[in-house]
Design an enzyme around this catalytic site. Sequence first.
Site, PDB file in Angstrom:
ATOM      1  N   ASN A  58       0.849  -1.196   0.000  1.00  0.00           N
ATOM      2  CA  ASN A  58       0.000   0.000   0.000  1.00  0.00           C
ATOM      3  C   ASN A  58       0.878   1.237   0.000  1.00  0.00           C
ATOM      4  O   ASN A  58       2.108   1.149   0.025  1.00  0.00           O
ATOM      5  CB  ASN A  58      -0.949  -0.021   1.208  1.00  0.00           C
ATOM      6  CG  ASN A  58      -0.183  -0.074   2.515  1.00  0.00           C
ATOM      7  OD1 ASN A  58       0.495   0.871   2.881  1.00  0.00           O
ATOM      8  ND2 ASN A  58      -0.271  -1.203   3.202  1.00  0.00           N
ATOM      9  N   ASP A 101      -4.403  -6.364   5.547  1.00  0.00           N
ATOM     10  CA  ASP A 101      -5.404  -7.182   6.234  1.00  0.00           C
ATOM     11  C   ASP A 101      -5.296  -8.643   5.804  1.00  0.00           C
ATOM     12  O   ASP A 101      -5.607  -9.539   6.574  1.00  0.00           O
ATOM     13  CB  ASP A 101      -6.811  -6.659   5.917  1.00  0.00           C
ATOM     14  CG  ASP A 101      -7.029  -5.277   6.529  1.00  0.00           C
ATOM     15  OD1 ASP A 101      -6.544  -5.063   7.655  1.00  0.00           O
ATOM     16  OD2 ASP A 101      -7.642  -4.410   5.868  1.00  0.00           O
ATOM     17  N   LYS A 154       8.499 -16.995 -10.363  1.00  0.00           N
ATOM     18  CA  LYS A 154       7.679 -15.969 -10.994  1.00  0.00           C
ATOM     19  C   LYS A 154       6.532 -16.621 -11.774  1.00  0.00           C
ATOM     20  O   LYS A 154       6.780 -17.534 -12.572  1.00  0.00           O
ATOM     21  CB  LYS A 154       8.572 -15.140 -11.921  1.00  0.00           C
ATOM     22  CG  LYS A 154       7.883 -13.938 -12.499  1.00  0.00           C
ATOM     23  CD  LYS A 154       8.838 -13.147 -13.368  1.00  0.00           C
ATOM     24  CE  LYS A 154       8.062 -12.126 -14.157  1.00  0.00           C
ATOM     25  NZ  LYS A 154       8.823 -11.542 -15.235  1.00  0.00           N
ATOM     26  N   ASP A 167      -4.217  -9.447  13.695  1.00  0.00           N
ATOM     27  CA  ASP A 167      -4.301  -8.027  14.069  1.00  0.00           C
ATOM     28  C   ASP A 167      -3.285  -7.812  15.191  1.00  0.00           C
ATOM     29  O   ASP A 167      -3.506  -8.187  16.349  1.00  0.00           O
ATOM     30  CB  ASP A 167      -5.723  -7.694  14.530  1.00  0.00           C
ATOM     31  CG  ASP A 167      -5.875  -6.196  14.761  1.00  0.00           C
ATOM     32  OD1 ASP A 167      -4.917  -5.560  15.256  1.00  0.00           O
ATOM     33  OD2 ASP A 167      -6.958  -5.662  14.444  1.00  0.00           O
ATOM     34  N   PHE A 182      -3.777   3.696  15.142  1.00  0.00           N
ATOM     35  CA  PHE A 182      -4.076   4.726  14.141  1.00  0.00           C
ATOM     36  C   PHE A 182      -5.269   4.267  13.325  1.00  0.00           C
ATOM     37  O   PHE A 182      -5.414   3.085  13.054  1.00  0.00           O
ATOM     38  CB  PHE A 182      -2.870   4.953  13.218  1.00  0.00           C
ATOM     39  CG  PHE A 182      -1.960   6.028  13.738  1.00  0.00           C
ATOM     40  CD1 PHE A 182      -1.128   5.790  14.804  1.00  0.00           C
ATOM     41  CD2 PHE A 182      -1.969   7.298  13.164  1.00  0.00           C
ATOM     42  CE1 PHE A 182      -0.310   6.785  15.306  1.00  0.00           C
ATOM     43  CE2 PHE A 182      -1.152   8.298  13.649  1.00  0.00           C
ATOM     44  CZ  PHE A 182      -0.320   8.044  14.729  1.00  0.00           C
ATOM     45  N   LYS A 189     -13.249   1.347  16.323  1.00  0.00           N
ATOM     46  CA  LYS A 189     -11.997   0.602  16.232  1.00  0.00           C
ATOM     47  C   LYS A 189     -11.313   0.543  17.600  1.00  0.00           C
ATOM     48  O   LYS A 189     -10.770  -0.482  18.000  1.00  0.00           O
ATOM     49  CB  LYS A 189     -11.084   1.327  15.232  1.00  0.00           C
ATOM     50  CG  LYS A 189     -10.105   0.444  14.543  1.00  0.00           C
ATOM     51  CD  LYS A 189      -9.490   1.125  13.345  1.00  0.00           C
ATOM     52  CE  LYS A 189     -10.360   1.003  12.107  1.00  0.00           C
ATOM     53  NZ  LYS A 189      -9.687   1.518  10.909  1.00  0.00           N
ATOM     54  N   LYS A 248     -10.623  -3.039  19.412  1.00  0.00           N
ATOM     55  CA  LYS A 248      -9.256  -3.501  19.708  1.00  0.00           C
ATOM     56  C   LYS A 248      -8.931  -3.366  21.193  1.00  0.00           C
ATOM     57  O   LYS A 248      -7.835  -3.730  21.616  1.00  0.00           O
ATOM     58  CB  LYS A 248      -8.246  -2.706  18.866  1.00  0.00           C
ATOM     59  CG  LYS A 248      -8.389  -2.971  17.354  1.00  0.00           C
ATOM     60  CD  LYS A 248      -7.363  -2.208  16.541  1.00  0.00           C
ATOM     61  CE  LYS A 248      -7.720  -2.174  15.072  1.00  0.00           C
ATOM     62  NZ  LYS A 248      -6.933  -3.085  14.238  1.00  0.00           N
TER      63      LYS A 248
HETATM   64  O1  C5P Z   1      -8.247  -2.479  11.775  1.00  0.00           O
HETATM   65  P1  C5P Z   1      -7.463  -1.412  11.119  1.00  0.00           P
HETATM   66  O2  C5P Z   1      -6.418  -1.919  10.173  1.00  0.00           O
HETATM   67  O3  C5P Z   1      -8.265  -0.334  10.499  1.00  0.00           O
HETATM   68  O4  C5P Z   1      -6.706  -0.709  12.355  1.00  0.00           O
HETATM   69  C1  C5P Z   1      -5.664   0.145  12.213  1.00  0.00           C
HETATM   70  C2  C5P Z   1      -4.750   0.071  13.409  1.00  0.00           C
HETATM   71  O5  C5P Z   1      -4.467  -1.282  13.760  1.00  0.00           O
HETATM   72  C3  C5P Z   1      -3.407   0.694  13.130  1.00  0.00           C
HETATM   73  O6  C5P Z   1      -2.901   1.164  14.362  1.00  0.00           O
HETATM   74  C4  C5P Z   1      -2.613  -0.491  12.623  1.00  0.00           C
HETATM   75  O7  C5P Z   1      -1.202  -0.293  12.776  1.00  0.00           O
HETATM   76  C5  C5P Z   1      -3.121  -1.631  13.493  1.00  0.00           C
HETATM   77  N1  C5P Z   1      -3.129  -2.928  12.821  1.00  0.00           N
HETATM   78  C6  C5P Z   1      -2.326  -3.960  13.272  1.00  0.00           C
HETATM   79  N2  C5P Z   1      -2.368  -5.194  12.660  1.00  0.00           N
HETATM   80  C7  C5P Z   1      -3.200  -5.418  11.630  1.00  0.00           C
HETATM   81  C8  C5P Z   1      -4.017  -4.387  11.163  1.00  0.00           C
HETATM   82  C9  C5P Z   1      -3.963  -3.159  11.771  1.00  0.00           C
HETATM   83  O8  C5P Z   1      -1.553  -3.751  14.202  1.00  0.00           O
HETATM   84  N3  C5P Z   1      -3.232  -6.601  11.056  1.00  0.00           N
END
Ligand code: C5P
Length: 394
Positions: A209, A278, A288, A306, A323, A337, A341
């Site tokens: 990304n 994600d 390749k 996560d 964030f 969120k 979390k």
């Molecule tokens: O769930 P989402 O990706 O929107 O949440 C964002 C926050 O969660 C950010 O702080 C990101 O660094 C953290 N995050 C994480 N591991 C993931 C996805 C997001 O630590 N797999």
Amino acid sequence: MDLHDKSIVIGVTGGIAAYKAAELVRLLRKAGASVRVAMTEAATHFVTPTTFQGLSGQPVYVDQWDARMPNAMAHIDLSRQADLIVVAPASADFLARIAHGMANDLLATMVLARDCPLLLAPAMNRQMWENPATQRNVRQLQDDGIGLLGPACGEQACGEVGAGRMLEPEEILEEIRVFFTPKILAGRKVLMTAGPTFEAIDAVRGITNLSSGRMGYALASAARAAGAEVTLVSGPVAFQAPAGVDRVNVRSALEMHAAVMARAAAADVFIAVAAVADYRVAEVAEHKLKKDQGGVPPIRLVENPDILAEVAALPAPPFCVGFAAESQNLEDYAQKKRAKKKIPLIAGNLIQDGFGGDDNRLVLFDANGAHPLPPASKLALARQLLEHVARLLP
Ligand code: C5P
């Protein structure tokens, strides 16, 4: 403009690194500091006072007997107006003179007569640096409460390789910022993630990304300046680690997860800034993928852990900060969120305000509601976010 109320005297002594002092003066002015330059006579053989006068916008002083100061006391007046004196480069001869309290030119006299702190950035040939006489002088200077910046190791102007290179102007600027930052996180261990992750599809392709890592790197630098011991678990980005920050390089979300979980229990604060993918590709092709293998290759995705939620669920979790980068409904999504979390603080920003750029707009959400921060540079926002964290820490 984070040094805007600071008045700094840059001392320049004779050495090839004097040309880097010109860049340092430019960077300090850009950061908002007012800068005055004093040079030794030897320094003028490397860079002229005119260069420093142009860059600082102030007269440059070399001679003890300079008649421009109305009271003929440049050595006193220059330091009285200063918050800090930085001598860069500081030659072996200058270290020796200051260690012995000598006052045989304007710069040395000013340093002896100062009533503000002093930082020295040594620059010399490696054998001059390693010489027991120089090392004795360095110990004396440290005992006298003088700060030493570097030197670094590397290739030297004389063609030799070793310790004695002056720090780069950007590194000296960073140390000056550190010097002026209140140590609100002294003794705290801060673990962070930053940048994007890269999820391989085959030997050369992947899913990633546009996260630049700027916000995370600004936070790492601000946390270190605030006195924290900082470990930065970083996905692939184009930046150098900020000085004094322990950087752990990772590529995929699983590598980031492993690097964080190995360190999370020892941390006081965990700040998850990384834009973690994600999903990852379930079966990564070893070679390749070729086009002519009969149709579009199917790519099956599986969910990544996560990282933030897992750290927050530890039996004794660090203080967790997340964030939330959203493109709409910031408050609603960010607070949801935070609750999902189970973290005390989340910094929300609209993607259109900050992704990839130097500036950003952040709103902090905690149990007390929303705290919008005025739009600013990522570094200024990083400082304010850490001030908020420091207020909430047990
Ligand atoms: O769930 P989402 O990706 O929107 O949440 C964002 C926050 O969660 C950010 O702080 C990101 O660094 C953290 N995050 C994480 N591991 C993931 C996805 C997001 O630590 N797999």
